[in-house]
Write an enzyme that holds these catalytic residues in place. Structure first.
Site, PDB file in Angstrom:
ATOM      1  N   GLU A 290       0.823  -1.211   0.000  1.00  0.00           N
ATOM      2  CA  GLU A 290       0.000   0.000   0.000  1.00  0.00           C
ATOM      3  C   GLU A 290       0.860   1.266   0.000  1.00  0.00           C
ATOM      4  O   GLU A 290       0.440   2.308  -0.493  1.00  0.00           O
ATOM      5  CB  GLU A 290      -0.936  -0.028   1.231  1.00  0.00           C
ATOM      6  N   HIS A 319       8.065 -26.678   1.152  1.00  0.00           N
ATOM      7  CA  HIS A 319       7.394 -27.784   0.459  1.00  0.00           C
ATOM      8  C   HIS A 319       6.321 -27.277  -0.485  1.00  0.00           C
ATOM      9  O   HIS A 319       5.424 -28.021  -0.852  1.00  0.00           O
ATOM     10  CB  HIS A 319       6.821 -28.759   1.502  1.00  0.00           C
ATOM     11  N   LYS A 433     -13.051   2.156  -1.890  1.00  0.00           N
ATOM     12  CA  LYS A 433     -13.991   2.569  -0.829  1.00  0.00           C
ATOM     13  C   LYS A 433     -15.106   3.413  -1.441  1.00  0.00           C
ATOM     14  O   LYS A 433     -16.281   3.227  -1.143  1.00  0.00           O
ATOM     15  CB  LYS A 433     -13.265   3.398   0.253  1.00  0.00           C
TER      16      LYS A 433
HETATM   17  O1  PA5 Z   1      -3.021   1.688   5.816  1.00  0.00           O
HETATM   18  C1  PA5 Z   1      -4.093   2.223   5.602  1.00  0.00           C
HETATM   19  O2  PA5 Z   1      -4.204   3.456   5.561  1.00  0.00           O
HETATM   20  C2  PA5 Z   1      -5.347   1.411   5.382  1.00  0.00           C
HETATM   21  O3  PA5 Z   1      -5.066   0.064   5.300  1.00  0.00           O
HETATM   22  C3  PA5 Z   1      -6.320   1.656   6.525  1.00  0.00           C
HETATM   23  O4  PA5 Z   1      -5.736   1.250   7.731  1.00  0.00           O
HETATM   24  C4  PA5 Z   1      -7.625   0.871   6.304  1.00  0.00           C
HETATM   25  O5  PA5 Z   1      -8.199   1.238   5.072  1.00  0.00           O
HETATM   26  C5  PA5 Z   1      -8.607   1.153   7.431  1.00  0.00           C
HETATM   27  O6  PA5 Z   1      -8.838   2.525   7.536  1.00  0.00           O
HETATM   28  P1  PA5 Z   1      -9.515   3.138   8.806  1.00  0.00           P
HETATM   29  O7  PA5 Z   1      -8.622   2.985   9.959  1.00  0.00           O
HETATM   30  O8  PA5 Z   1      -9.767   4.564   8.454  1.00  0.00           O
HETATM   31  O9  PA5 Z   1     -10.805   2.391   9.023  1.00  0.00           O
END
Ligand code: PA5
Length: 464
Positions: A290, A319, A433
């Site tokens: 990410e 394995h 989202k």
């Molecule tokens: O790393 C990130 O920003 C995302 O993976 C968020 O943690 C995830 O989308 C959850 O977001 P939030 O904490 O706003 O619910």
């Protein structure tokens, strides 16, 4: 510091012509210096407030520990609702540091509640959880920084509804909100309902939030020493203030990964040799994917960069996936995590003298077997010119885990700086989202809904 990065097997020195030369490393020193300077200049600013986590104020740590102690004394189940960065840190810490069958231990040994993290909205999972918990003896820790993530808010609504039906005006005592102080709906709900609340600093993104209350409260609830974890992170941070790749393991890792990406090695395998660290690999995959998988560079040019992270577990995946790692495309960098001392041991008993092919194992310990298999796999990879490096931990404990997580966060930040991208945003995730909001007819997402309606429907000719 009991963590070291051994990158011999990235280098020409062991890999031969497929390895990185000392000259190539030297050629990237300026880039490394710049990346280091950029990350240091951003310390505590913008989305780099996570660099303050190791220095969390004592009042916050005390408050987390006090709340955790109250929960440990008074409840039987502790359930985290969160997704992505709001879940993976806690999962990694719990699995790394607690008994591998913690929930199955008797209460007298656990000394705390059973622990669950629900990071999906699969109805079968939620119903299965509800089958085994008693919500009157449960605390739900609802974690969402944005305070509006569909999955987490759905989970919250279900829990709140069930609690209200069962406990009336005492429902609020069973919810702890971990969220932003300023934005989103969860903070408003927390204020309205009088939930106990912990705040996620604005400049700490989900995947960098493990060492904030997001990860620290769940960790403390299961009895993890969070001060030791932060001490490990702090020592790693101090060590990484050096801009010398011979002293800063995160910077060394970043340069090696960057050079590898330039050579077309676009897969990063994280392979711990410890069941306890299996979920650190999950956490890493999110962090690396990410943060670095980006379409645009900082100047707005389309670059489509990133290195696909994948996880493997030693020795189990010897394995399965290791066949591919050794003989498949030369597109991978494998990061092993070696644990020198396991927290327990077992000696393989004698009893097979008549079968030399089995007997050779007898009298050796399982930890010895794990470590020898790691050395053997590393050797086999290196012989085939496959890039790999090893993060060596003397043992898995709070201090080392804090150091490890922080090292990988810094490595990610330096690599993002070298790639000239924004490491800390996630426009791709936001896109998904927003499309979900549109599908549910959420106000403000009408244009997205119209755009989605106008996209091509499936053609039956491509459905078999
Ligand atoms: O790393 C990130 O920003 C995302 O993976 C968020 O943690 C995830 O989308 C959850 O977001 P939030 O904490 O706003 O619910």
């Amino acid at each position: 510091m009991s963590i070291k990065v051994n990158y011999n097997n990235m280098m020409q020195y062991t890999l031969g012509e497929r390895g990185i030369t000392d000259q190539q490393l030297q050629d990237h020193v300026d880039m490394a210096l710049q990346a280091h300077a950029q990350v240091e200049a951003g310390r505590s600013k913008g989305m780099q407030e996570w660099m303050d986590s190791p220095y969390s104020p004592q009042e916050l740590i005390d408050r987390i520990n006090q709340t955790a102690q109250r929960i440990r004394d008074n409840c039987e189940y502790f359930v985290v609702f969160g997704i992505g960065g709001s879940a993976l840190g806690a999962i990694a810490m719990f699995n790394a540091l607690k008994h591998l069958y913690y929930n199955e231990l008797p209460r007298s040994v656990r000394k705390g509640p059973r622990f669950y993290v629900i990071d999906n909205v699969d109805p079968e999972r939620l119903n299965a959880l509800l089958d085994i918990i008693d919500i009157e003896k449960t605390i739900f820790n609802v974690i969402t920084k944005s305070g509006s993530t569909s999955e987490t808010m759905s989970q919250y609504l279900i829990a709140m509804d069930l609690l209200t039906k069962k406990l009336g005006d005492k429902a609020h005592e069973h919810i702890i909100a971990t969220t932003s102080r300023t934005t989103g709906n969860l903070i408003k709900l927390a204020e309205q309902n009088n939930f106990e609340t912990f705040f996620i600093p604005d400049g700490v993104g989900g995947r960098f939030s493990g060492l904030s209350p997001v990860g620290l409260l769940p960790a403390a609830v299961v009895g993890i020493d969070i001060e030791q974890m932060l001490a490990g992170a702090k020592d790693m941070d101090e060590r990484c203030k050096s801009n010398d790749i011979n002293k800063n393991p995160a910077l060394a890792g970043a340069v090696l990964q960057y050079i590898s990406m330039q050579q077309g090695k676009n897969v990063s395998v994280m392979m711990p040799y410890a069941d306890s660290l299996k979920y650190v690999a999950d956490w890493y995959c999110q962090l690396w994917a990410e943060s670095l998988g980006k379409r645009l560079d900082l100047q707005g040019n389309i670059v489509n960069v990133g290195q696909t992270p994948t996880k493997a577990l030693g020795v189990t995946d010897q394995h399965s996936q290791v066949q591919l790692f050794i003989e498949g495309p030369r597109d991978k960098v494998i990061t092993f995590i070696e644990v020198q001392n396991y927290r327990s041991s077992y000696t393989i008993p004698h009893g097979c003298e008549q079968f030399p092919n089995v007997n050779f194992l007898c009298g050796h310990t399982l930890d010895n077997l794990m470590n020898n298999e790691l050395h053997a796999t590393r050797y086999a990879l290196t012989q085939r010119g496959r890039s790999n490096f090893t993060i060596v931990m003397d043992c898995v404990n709070e201090y080392n885990l804090g150091a490890l997580l922080y090292l990988l966060q810094l490595q990610t930040a330096y690599t993002g700086a070298m790639l000239n991208i924004n490491t800390f945003d996630q426009p791709g995730v936001e896109g998904g989202k927003n499309a979900t909001y549109a599908l549910f007819g959420r106000k403000g997402f009408e244009a997205k809904a119209a755009e989605m309606r106008s996209s091509k429907p499936d053609d039956d000719k491509y459905i078999v």
